[in-house]
Every structure is written in structure tokens, then in C-alpha cells.
Design an enzyme around this catalytic site. Sequence first.
Site, PDB file in Angstrom:
ATOM      1  N   LYS A 109     -55.094  25.948 -18.701  1.00 17.50           N
ATOM      2  CA  LYS A 109     -54.666  25.711 -17.462  1.00 17.50           C
ATOM      3  C   LYS A 109     -54.628  24.373 -17.164  1.00 17.50           C
ATOM      4  CE  LYS A 109     -54.573  26.217 -13.108  1.00 17.50           C
ATOM      5  NZ  LYS A 109     -54.911  24.533 -12.426  1.00 17.50           N
ATOM      6  N   GLU A 143     -46.734  21.046 -15.890  1.00 19.58           N
ATOM      7  CA  GLU A 143     -46.519  21.351 -14.717  1.00 19.58           C
ATOM      8  C   GLU A 143     -45.725  19.480 -13.879  1.00 19.58           C
ATOM      9  OE1 GLU A 143     -48.766  21.254 -10.394  1.00 19.58           O
ATOM     10  OE2 GLU A 143     -48.519  23.322 -11.229  1.00 19.58           O
ATOM     11  N   SER A 159     -53.600  29.869 -11.097  1.00 21.39           N
ATOM     12  CA  SER A 159     -53.044  28.485 -10.821  1.00 21.39           C
ATOM     13  C   SER A 159     -51.451  29.578  -9.681  1.00 21.39           C
ATOM     14  CB  SER A 159     -51.808  28.296 -12.511  1.00 21.39           C
ATOM     15  OG  SER A 159     -50.739  27.026 -11.725  1.00 21.39           O
ATOM     16  N   HIS A 171     -51.112  23.934 -18.592  1.00 25.25           N
ATOM     17  CA  HIS A 171     -49.892  24.245 -17.316  1.00 25.25           C
ATOM     18  C   HIS A 171     -50.009  23.332 -16.664  1.00 25.25           C
ATOM     19  CE1 HIS A 171     -49.470  25.782 -13.463  1.00 25.25           C
ATOM     20  NE2 HIS A 171     -49.356  26.531 -14.137  1.00 25.25           N
ATOM     21  N   ASN A 172     -50.765  22.640 -16.110  1.00 24.80           N
ATOM     22  CA  ASN A 172     -50.924  21.427 -14.920  1.00 24.80           C
ATOM     23  C   ASN A 172     -49.945  20.004 -16.194  1.00 24.80           C
ATOM     24  OD1 ASN A 172     -52.584  23.184 -13.618  1.00 24.80           O
ATOM     25  ND2 ASN A 172     -53.473  21.744 -12.716  1.00 24.80           N
TER      26      ASN A 172
END
Length: 484
Positions: free
Chosen positions: A184, A191, A130, A187-188
Site C-alpha cells: 500500500k 500515486e 485504497s 501504491h501511494n
Amino acid sequence: MMKKADIGLIGLAVMGENLVLNMESKGFTVAVYNRTVDKVDNFVNGRGAGKKFIGCHNLEELCDNLERPRKVMMLVKAGKAVDELIEQLVPHLDPGDIVIDGGNSHFPDTIRRTQRLEEAGLRYIGTGVSGGEEGALKGPSIMPGGHPGAWEYVKPIFQAISAQVDGEPCCQWVGNDGAGHYVKMVHNGIEYGDMQMICEAYNLMKNVLGLSNDEMHRIFTDWNKGELDSYLIEITRDILKEIDPQTGKHVVDVVLDTAGQKGTGKWTSVSALDLGAVAPTIAEAVFARCVSAIKEERVAASEILPGPAAGFTGDKQAFVEDIRKALYASKVCSYAQGYQLMRMAAEEYGWELNFGDIALMWRGGCIIRAKFLGDIKAAFEKNPGLSNLLLDDFFKKVIEDCQQSWRKVVATAAYAGVPVPAFSSALTYYDSYRSAVLPANLLQCQRDYFGAHTYERVDCERGKFFHTDWCKLGGNTTSSTYEV
């Protein structure tokens, strides 16, 4: 003659180019390959000229130019393209070699591929990367998982090229098989929530308070100096001052209000549903993008459907501070949801996730990097078994300080007819989580009434189920109890 490469990379698009430039700048020799071989030559003779790169025109040449055990990193589109590339790559590899997927692959695919390559004697890593173009070049956040025996070979490279915070690399081993890509993915998802919350703050200031872009630029500048200090607040500050050279207007005012997405937010929401985890703010952020996509329908509906006049008569400066606190509190709840989801996934898939390390990995390089991730790391260092961030003393105090403003903002938005799905879902999540009693007792009665699904009683131990003959038909047959 140039020595063999420390690592090979397939896929010289924006991320690939910048990542290998980062690797080379840290002293590593990199062999590069791209399906369109002109890109290889253009790169080696362009941005890579005079540097430690070995340009390769086919996979066999790439593998022949790698030190053993070979380390081959793929940066290609997720899905079928990854599987096809793996099948083309495997014949050129030997037992013990390492294949790395640095794209945004769906974690079940990474679990499957790890097993597939292990059966072939190879070691597989699925790693989240990222930080976008700038992060790839200057130091991204890297979240590797997969075959644990591969970590010692890629660790020196990954930790050297990752972002560094307080002398610590934003890269640690996450866990087995799909753990890296799962983290990940979450995380997105976070986000998505962060971006939606910032957009809601912008919308309130613009359409309820009537503030100009220049005024909002100054507000986001101030916010980035305090608790909300983060990459996304920083770029929002910069966006709000940018002028379009063609029209002389602010760029933000000439951009169409239809948002795109690549699927990771949806995957996060689906995973939450599959696991029975509570992640409404991430889901609402995904739905907000879906609503934005039906632009023509919204324009037509705006001429038909009535709503309140969006007026404001209070203290604008005070309400801006209320919005800041609502954003901060909502952000805390969104991260709490993401961490709860990872905790449940770890239990489901047998991963030993270190939540403090994950916070550290997210402190630098990545899109959601933010000052308060240090507070999340501290919370899990103090209590590794923390079930919810909201129960940590620091975050409990944050919500306590922000709660009145948060509620005021959500109520004001409702009265003004301005949608705030992320703010309101985060508040509902908080109120639901702190409720000792919810109306699910009535829901269970409804389910038992129409489907004989049974229920538990407050005056009996958990796990014992009962049924009421609501229709007085004299039947005692019940439906089996199961979780979907």
C-alpha cells in the site's frame, strides 16, 4: 434479537462509515465503535438506521458482540494511536482472535505489531485500503498482510467488499507481517508520481502552449479514452471544467498552489534509499510537493531570478500528442521503479510477493487504477521473475513508440524554464538503466583518492578490490568496504 456481528470496526470517520456500509450491503452484520460515542449513536440512527449494525459504546461491548474468532478492524490515525488502541483492545480478546489495522500504518510498525500480538496468542493483519470515500463505499482495493492464519477468516468479507474487475476481487493475500502495508505504501508512492506527472502535463499545456481550461478538459477527456484511461486522468478531466460559484472562475484557478502530503510518499522514498533501490520519480514527486509548500519564497524568488520567456512557435496539436506520450512513458518508468522496489523489499524481508496479483488488486477501486495495469499483470503472468517492466516486450514497445516525443517534451520544458521533475527524472532513469557504462568509474576513483575506499577493475572478476596510491605517499592502508 440480532445475531452477533461478523466483524467489528473502530473509527467512524469518512472511511470507516463508508466501509461498514459496504460490508452491511454485502450481507454482513457489523459492530461499530468510536472513541467519541456520539458518533456511534448518530451513525446507527442516521445512515445506518434499519440496517444490520450493532452500536457499541466501549471496547468490551464491541468484543462481546462479535462472533468467534473475533475480527476487529481499526481505522484510526497511524502511529501512536494504533499502539494505544491495541493495548486497550487486547484485554478483551481471546487467543486466536484477529486484530486488523486498515489505516496507512508504516510497515515496520506492522511487522512489530504482528510479532507483539502473536506473542499474546492473537493474529494481526495490516491491510492497505485504497479508493477514498467512494471506493470504501462501492468497492476499494484491499491489500492485506500479516499473520497468514488470519486470512481464511477475513477473506470472505474482504473479497466481497472489494472492487471487482472481470469477476476477480481486487483483494488477495499479500504476504507475512508488514507486506500488505508495504505494498500500500508503494501504491501511494506511485500515486504521488502519477499525480505529479499529470500536473506537469497540465502546466506545459497551460504555460507553454497557452491552452484554456476548457481546451485541456477536452484533451483529458480524449486521453481517458485511450492508453491513459485511469481514475486520475478521469478526475483531472472533471476538475478542469468545475466552476467556482463564488467567483465564476474555474475552481482550479482559485486554489492555492501549495500541496499537502501525509507521509507515504516520503516513506516510499526513504525505503528505496534504505534498500538501494532506484525510485527517483517517486522521490521527485515528493520534493515537488515540498517546493510547492514554500510559496512565499517562490513568489519572492520569481521577482529576482531570471529565466527564459516561455514561448512556443510549433504545432500545438502535435505537441499535445508529444505530452501525452511523455506522460505515458514516464508513467511506465514510475511503475517500473515501484515494482523494482517491491522486488527488493521482498528479498530483504522474506516476503513472497505475487506481482501479477498486485497489479490485479490495483486495477480497480484504488486511486492509481488504470487500464494499463492489465498489461502489467500480463507481463508478470508471462514472466513471474521479470526483473524490470521495461524489459517486457509490451512495455519496451511503449517506450520505443513514445521516446522521441518524451525527449522533445523534456527539452522544450527546459528551454521554456518550466519545471518537469517527474518527466525528466523518469527519462533519466530510463537512460541510466539502458546504459552499459556509467561514469561511476570516475566516482570510484574520487572515493579511493580521498578516502582509500578501493575499487573494482574491468579486467578482474567482481568482488576483488584495489587501491591506488594517488598522493604517492607510499601507504597501502585502505578503508573497509561496506554498504549503507
